[in-house]
Write a protein that holds these residues in place. Sequence first.
Motif, PDB file in Angstrom:
ATOM      1  N   LYS A  20     -39.790 -20.278  87.091  1.00  0.00           N
ATOM      2  CA  LYS A  20     -38.782 -21.319  86.845  1.00  0.00           C
ATOM      3  C   LYS A  20     -37.585 -20.761  86.068  1.00  0.00           C
ATOM      4  N   ARG A 140     -37.615 -34.621  83.247  1.00  0.00           N
ATOM      5  CA  ARG A 140     -38.487 -33.480  83.547  1.00  0.00           C
ATOM      6  C   ARG A 140     -39.541 -33.360  82.454  1.00  0.00           C
ATOM      7  N   HIS A 142     -43.081 -30.838  81.721  1.00  0.00           N
ATOM      8  CA  HIS A 142     -43.974 -29.766  82.160  1.00  0.00           C
ATOM      9  C   HIS A 142     -43.542 -29.202  83.518  1.00  0.00           C
ATOM     10  N   GLY A 143     -42.237 -29.071  83.684  1.00  0.00           N
ATOM     11  CA  GLY A 143     -41.713 -28.461  84.899  1.00  0.00           C
ATOM     12  C   GLY A 143     -41.625 -29.390  86.096  1.00  0.00           C
ATOM     13  N   LYS A 144     -42.034 -30.662  85.941  1.00  0.00           N
ATOM     14  CA  LYS A 144     -42.000 -31.594  87.052  1.00  0.00           C
ATOM     15  C   LYS A 144     -40.929 -32.660  86.827  1.00  0.00           C
ATOM     16  N   LYS A 145     -40.216 -32.987  87.896  1.00  0.00           N
ATOM     17  CA  LYS A 145     -39.185 -34.020  87.823  1.00  0.00           C
ATOM     18  C   LYS A 145     -39.761 -35.374  88.200  1.00  0.00           C
ATOM     19  N   PHE A 146     -39.265 -36.417  87.564  1.00  0.00           N
ATOM     20  CA  PHE A 146     -39.680 -37.766  87.896  1.00  0.00           C
ATOM     21  C   PHE A 146     -38.575 -38.736  87.506  1.00  0.00           C
TER      22      PHE A 146
END
Length: 293
Positions: A20, A140, A142-146
């Motif tokens: 990342k 974002r 833990h590296g995840k988008k939402f």
Amino acid sequence: MKKGPSTSKKEKEFFHVIHKVPCGDSPYVRAKHAQLVQKDPEAAVVLFWKAINAGDRVDSALKDMAVVMKQLDRAEEAIEAVKSFRGLCSKSAQESLDNVLIDLYKKCGKVEEQIELIKRKLRLIYQGEVFNGKPTKTARSHGKKFQVSVKQETSRLLGNLGWAYMQKSNYMAAEVVYQKAQMIDPDANKACNMGLCLINQARYNEARKVLEDVLQGRLPGSSDSKSMKRAEELLVEMESKLPRPVLPDLLGLNLDDDFVKGLELLTDEWAPLRSKRLPIFEEISQFRDQLAC
């Protein structure tokens, strides 16, 4: 076999995806490399400073630098950095910087500053100025988008405000805030905090009901093991605070022959009145009474 240019390029792209890390060789990219690949936070802070001074992705550089400084227990410096350089950042970055500041204030124990900033953010929501006028924003973790809605953000901020009031032992204000947060967007974590708030007010029956809602899976997030464990721990803590029933002193006797005698005395006191003479004397007395008639 010699690798071709296309193979080498794919490997580099794969490397950046896995770690990342953005592509390039700018100060910001080198800072992210030091942070995520080399695991050298001190070097990363220096490189983030260089990125800010060079005008290289200032929005991200300032936020990332503050996060790394917090991990290094340099939260006070991070606060000053955010306050000093946020003017160089875009308007769209200001909301994220506020969230970074809230976390930094929490880390430093600056409760008053935290409360004031949260209230200001809640006023912006009321005025319709949050998320730059959009109904949702991309976050974002833990590296995840939402996607986060205005309703979720309001509840989150109210939860933070409730926790800040708890640090000031203002449990009545915390309770009101938590109630509003749960009305907007309920979840198990805020329910646990609400339970703790009620326990601190010695309102044990209400606290038990709130915590049992978590343990019985009635709230979003109840299945999370951390929330379940915390609810169980709070119930145990609450039970330890409940007043214990006072047992009879048993005349201060020890668990020996004197203890048995003490029990006999108590039994005599509570039992119906009866003669302490042996049965044979009872019979003689009855016979004598009959003769007298």
